[in-house]
Structures are given as structure tokens and as C-alpha cells.
Scaffold this active site. Structure first.
Site, PDB file in Angstrom:
ATOM      1  N   LYS A  44       1.072  -0.969   0.196  1.00 57.82           N
ATOM      2  CA  LYS A  44      -0.164   0.013   0.634  1.00 57.82           C
ATOM      3  C   LYS A  44       0.798   1.645  -0.383  1.00 57.82           C
ATOM      4  O   LYS A  44       0.578   2.400  -0.192  1.00 57.82           O
ATOM      5  CB  LYS A  44      -0.642   0.161   1.313  1.00 57.82           C
ATOM      6  CG  LYS A  44      -1.794  -1.155   0.773  1.00 57.82           C
ATOM      7  CD  LYS A  44      -3.309  -0.929   1.691  1.00 57.82           C
ATOM      8  CE  LYS A  44      -4.354  -1.463   1.615  1.00 57.82           C
ATOM      9  NZ  LYS A  44      -4.394  -3.820   1.467  1.00 57.82           N
TER      10      LYS A  44
HETATM   11  C1  LIG Z   1      -4.905  -3.927   0.885  1.00 57.14           C
HETATM   12  C2  LIG Z   1      -3.774  -4.969   1.515  1.00 57.14           C
HETATM   13  C3  LIG Z   1      -4.279  -6.278   0.265  1.00 57.14           C
HETATM   14  C4  LIG Z   1      -5.664  -6.620  -0.496  1.00 57.14           C
HETATM   15  O1  LIG Z   1      -5.413  -5.233  -1.992  1.00 57.14           O
HETATM   16  P1  LIG Z   1      -6.831  -5.122  -2.181  1.00 57.14           P
HETATM   17  O2  LIG Z   1      -6.252  -3.878  -3.654  1.00 57.14           O
HETATM   18  O3  LIG Z   1      -7.927  -4.322  -1.672  1.00 57.14           O
HETATM   19  O4  LIG Z   1      -7.392  -5.958  -3.440  1.00 57.14           O
HETATM   20  C5  LIG Z   1      -3.844  -7.381   0.175  1.00 57.14           C
HETATM   21  N1  LIG Z   1      -2.414  -7.970   0.617  1.00 57.14           N
HETATM   22  C6  LIG Z   1      -2.292  -7.056   1.881  1.00 57.14           C
HETATM   23  C7  LIG Z   1      -0.899  -7.440   2.458  1.00 57.14           C
HETATM   24  C8  LIG Z   1      -3.003  -6.049   1.865  1.00 57.14           C
HETATM   25  O5  LIG Z   1      -2.198  -4.917   3.304  1.00 57.14           O
END
Ligand SMILES: *Cc1c(COP(=O)(O)O)cnc(C)c1O
Length: 462
Positions: free
Chosen positions: A110
Site C-alpha cells: 500500500k
Molecule cells: C490491502 C491488502 C491486500 C488487498 O488489496 P486490495 O487492493 O484491497 O485487493 C492484500 N494484501 C495485503 C497485505 C494488503 O494490505
């Protein structure tokens, strides 16, 4: 390049408007008016992740910023990564590799989307001489990435609601040990959904804002986050085979932002074979791809908590673009009564799914088994989210041609309990996480009743 909503009413928006607004006024999600096309011969000449970002990002920002302005922003956007070129690719064998997207300051992918969002928030606020409040809820990684991305920008104050629940200690500490005057981690006794409801109320109430102040959303529907993620799909394809053959990508999925970025990259010209939508036992997406049933269910707590969702908000973008061929009236109709009424597409339209998508729902047991398998056979330690994507690849092996890239979305050190339960002993902890573990926690405990959260924001927004 302008933007419009999947529901058709909110349109002709500039990049800056879309960035600062988040959700469209008609309840839909913003989409670019067309898919800009990447010249693969040009992008092949590039080397670093930042070079690629400097090629991709301006395609979406030219309604608001010059290429020079964007280039300058991008020079400082991604910071505090522990890898020279931000990303590492681990080759498992000839047929698969792991794309490690967790080398940023909060050890989850993220950071890519949120650092880009924060850089453009700051640029816009500086240009307009304004300030903003970031208000959001988190079930884990979003909050820490948002706080970290915004903490050095004094024009932004962050208020993040943290539910007591299925979050790891280290995830919480990443938010409560920042110790900056513009960061307010708020502990709430309630679920993530309770927190989301308060945030939603806040966005319509707005009473805590000063005149002329922006209220910014950092959840995964913000288009700018998708842009940041599109960049690493092109990067991966370039590094793995220079676009010579279409790749498969296996993506551990919650809100579908990451999958949608992969789809967007393919619409922009990246060769793509299949996208594997890998989910935990929260399987709304798997039910859609397997049986055309997109219906909300209750949330199950799993060992991959960042994917514990009941609906996948970015999925509306795929419905609109891929299945409905950008028919916003049909899209509005489908979403009008969702989630009360579930979504089933016309069977002939839904059949298109198999051209591009495979899906798999991986339960906690199989996730543990997969973590153990990689540890015992390859000495590779992966976090539970990554293991969901890796296990889906194993299960779907016979249906895959060509090479597959497994997205690793978090560093295993973020989830010590599942690791311990799997009997895995992790020695190397990223410096960014180690620092956090030894710091004093500071947070604000507030009740969800009587608007006490809005009052708190108001008091601290002087
Ligand atoms: C947010 C997150 C996801 C999911 O991602 P999306 O874009 O919401 O599908 C998967 N793995 C981790 C570690 C995350 O923080």
C-alpha cells in the site's frame, strides 16, 4: 485526460478534482475517459521503477499538472524503501516468480499507492495554499501506509480510526508510535464496519472542517492509488521478460484495487495472459467468477486480515469497463440496490470472465500449508496474504500457460502470530518495523457514540 463516474452523472473531472474528491458525487467510482496507450518500445528503454512511473503517471495527470511538475513530484514520492529500486523479484523456478512489493516504510504494498496520493495531495494543497484533513478507517495496512505517507506534510492532519479486532500488534504500533503533531490514531471499540460507518457520516457531516478545508479519503477507491499500482505491473513485465510474452499475475485480493490496476495495465498495452484473483475464505469474488453470484456475506476473520472484506469496492470498475462495455446506466441499475440485492450478470456477458480471470478461495489451513511448503522446500518465508496468492497458483496449475508472477503484498514480519503457528522462525526483520516495536505507543481512545469523534477532530483542528 478527464475522468467520469461509473454511474455516469459525475463527469468531465480533472485529475486534481478526482484526487481531492475520492468518491464520485453519484456514488460511483472515477474512471479515465479512455485508456492511454503505452508504447512498449519506449518503455523497454527504461530501467528504474521511477523512470517507469515518470512515463505512466503523466498520462493521467495532464489535465492538472505539466509533465515537469509531475516529474519533480515523482523524484520525491517514494521514500524510505529498503530496496534500491523499491521492488525485488524472487525467482522460484522457470515458471514462477514472486514480486516483492513490501520493501516500503510500512512493509506492505500500500506504500506504492498511498505515497503517490500523499505527494499529490501535498502538491495541490501547497499550490492552492490550503490545508486538509485525512479521515479514514483501517483494518490494518491502509491506516499505517496513509499515516506514514502524510506525516511529513504539515498541511495535512490525519485522523485514523483503529477498530479493536483482528489487527496484529505491529500493525497497530505502526500507527500509534509515529509521534507527530499532525497524526491522530484513534482507538475505537467496535468493528471495522462500525469505523467505516463513522467515516461515512463524517464525509456527509463535515462540521469539524474549517472554511475552505479539504476532507480527503484514503481508501482504495481513490484513482491515484490505482495509478501507483499500474506502474509496478509494467515494471514487473519489463524485468521478467521485456514484454516478450504475456504473463499471469496472481493477486491476493480484498477490495480489488490491486487486481484492477493489473487489468488497467493490460488495457494500456501490457501483455497479459491471466489474472488469478486469490481470496481467503471471504469469497464474494470467487463466487462471482465461479458462479456469477456477487452477493454480500458476513465477514470471516482469517489469518490474512487485510483481505477480510464483505464486498470488493473496486469491483464496480471492472463491471463497468469489462463486462458492461462502459454502459453507466446499466452499471447504476446493478448497483442501485446492492448489497441488499445481489448482482448477477447476464449469463452471456458473464462468460467473458474466463478469457482473462481465474479465481480461487484459499482457507486458513491451506494458507498455513503453503507457508510451510515454501519455507521447507525453498527456504522462502512469505506472509499469509502472499501465501493465499501462491496457493491459488498451485491449485490452478493445470490451467496456466506461460510464466506466473505471484504478488507479495506484505513482509512476513508484519504477521508474527501466523508465522509462529506455522512453525516458521523469521530472523530478518526490516529496520522500519524493528524501530516501531521499541517505541512508546500514543493513541486516543474514543467512543463511537455522541459524535465524540467529530468533536475530537474539531478540537484538534485549530
Ligand atoms: C490491502 C491488502 C491486500 C488487498 O488489496 P486490495 O487492493 O484491497 O485487493 C492484500 N494484501 C495485503 C497485505 C494488503 O494490505
Amino acid at each position: 485526460m478527464l475522468f467520469h463516474s461509473t454511474r455516469g452523472k459525475d463527469k468531465n473531472k480533472t485529475f486534481e478534482e478526482v484526487l481531492m474528491q475520492g468518491l464520485a458525487n453519484d456514488g460511483g467510482l472515477f474512471m479515465p475517459d479512455n485508456w492511454p496507450q503505452v508504447d512498449l518500445e519506449e518503455i523497454k528503454k527504461l530501467k528504474s521503477f521511477i523512470d517507469i512511473a515518470k512515463y505512466i503517471v503523466p498520462m493521467f495527470t495532464n489535465s492538472s499538472f505539466t509533465d515537469e511538475e509531475v516529474s519533480k513530484v515523482l523524484d520525491d514520492t517514494w521514500h524510505d524503501f529498503e530496496e534500491e529500486d523499491l521492488i525485488k523479484i524472487f525467482e522460484i523456478d522457470e515458471s514462477s516468480s514472486i514480486l516483492e512489493l513490501f520493501h516500503g516504510p510500512t512493509a506492505a504494498f500500500k506504500d506504492f499507492g498511498l505515497q503517490l496520493a500523499a505527494a499529490f495531495f501535498n502538491k495541490t494543497l501547497q499550490d492552492k495554499n490550503k490545508t486538509a484533513i485525512v479521515f479514514g478507517a483501517t483494518s490494518g495496512d491502509t491506516g499505517s501506509a496513509a499515516i506514514d505517507a502524510c506525516k511529513e506534510f504539515s498541511v495535512i492532519k490525519s485522523f485514523i480510526l483503529i477498530p479493536d479486532g483482528n489487527m496484529s500488534e505491529i500493525q497497530r504500533k505502526q500507527m500509534t508510535t509515529v509521534d507527530k503533531p499532525n497524526v491522530f490514531p484513534i482507538l475505537v471499540s467496535g468493528s471495522f464496519d462500525d469505523c467505516q460507518d463513522i467515516v461515512k457520516k463524517g464525509f456527509s457531516d463535515r462540521s469539524f472542517l474549517k472554511n475552505d478545508q479539504y476532507l480527503l479519503a484514503v481508501n482504495s477507491i481513490n484513482w491515484v492509488r490505482i495509478i501507483g499500482q499500474i506502474c509496478y505491473y509494467f515494471y514487473a513485465s519489463l524485468k521478467v521478460n521485456k514484454f516478450s510474452e504475456p504473463l499471469n499475475f496472481s493477486v491476493p485480493t480484498g477490495n480489488f484495487g490491486n487486481v484492477f490496476a493489473c487489468y488497467a495495465a493490460s488495457k494500456m498495452g501490457m501483455p497479459l495472459s491471466k489474472i488469478i484473483v486469490a481470496v481467503n475464505s471471504n469469497d464474494i469474488l470467487d463466487r462471482f467468477f465461479k458462479s456469477n453470484d456477487y452477493s454480500k456475506d458476513k465477514v470471516n476473520e482469517t489469518i490474512s486480515p487485510s483481505m477480510d472484506i464483505s464486498v470488493a469496492s473496486n469491483f464496480e470498475r471492472l463491471i463497468y469497463d469489462y463486462y458492461l462495455d462502459r454502459d453507466s446506466d446499466l452499471c447504476s441499475e446493478l448497483y442501485q440496490d446492492f448489497p441488499l440485492k445481489s448482482i448477477h450478470l447476464n449469463e452471456s456477458i458473464w462468460k467473458k470472465s474466463t478469457n482473462l480471470f481465474l479465481s480461487y478461495s484459499v482457507d486458513d489451513n491451506s494458507t498455513y500449508e503453503c507457508m510451510k511448503f515454501y519455507y521447507n522446500n525453498l527456504k522462502y518465508i512469505m506472509d499469509p496474504h502472499t501465501a493465499v496468492a501462491a496457493n491459488a497458483v498451485t491449485k490452478l496449475e493445470t490451467e496456466l500457460r506461460k510464466k506466473t508472477i505471484i504478488l507479495s503484498t506484505a513482509h512476513p514480519a508484519k504477521f508474527p502470530l501466523p508465522l509462529k503457528n506455522a512453525g516458521i522462525n523469521l530472523k530478518n526483520i526490516p529496520k522500519n518495523l524493528e524501530k516501531v516495536m521499541n517505541k512508546k505507543e500514543v493513541s486516543f481512545k474514543l467512543s463511537t457514540s455522541n459524535n465524540s469523534i467529530f468533536e475530537f477532530i474539531k478540537e484538534n483542528n485549530q
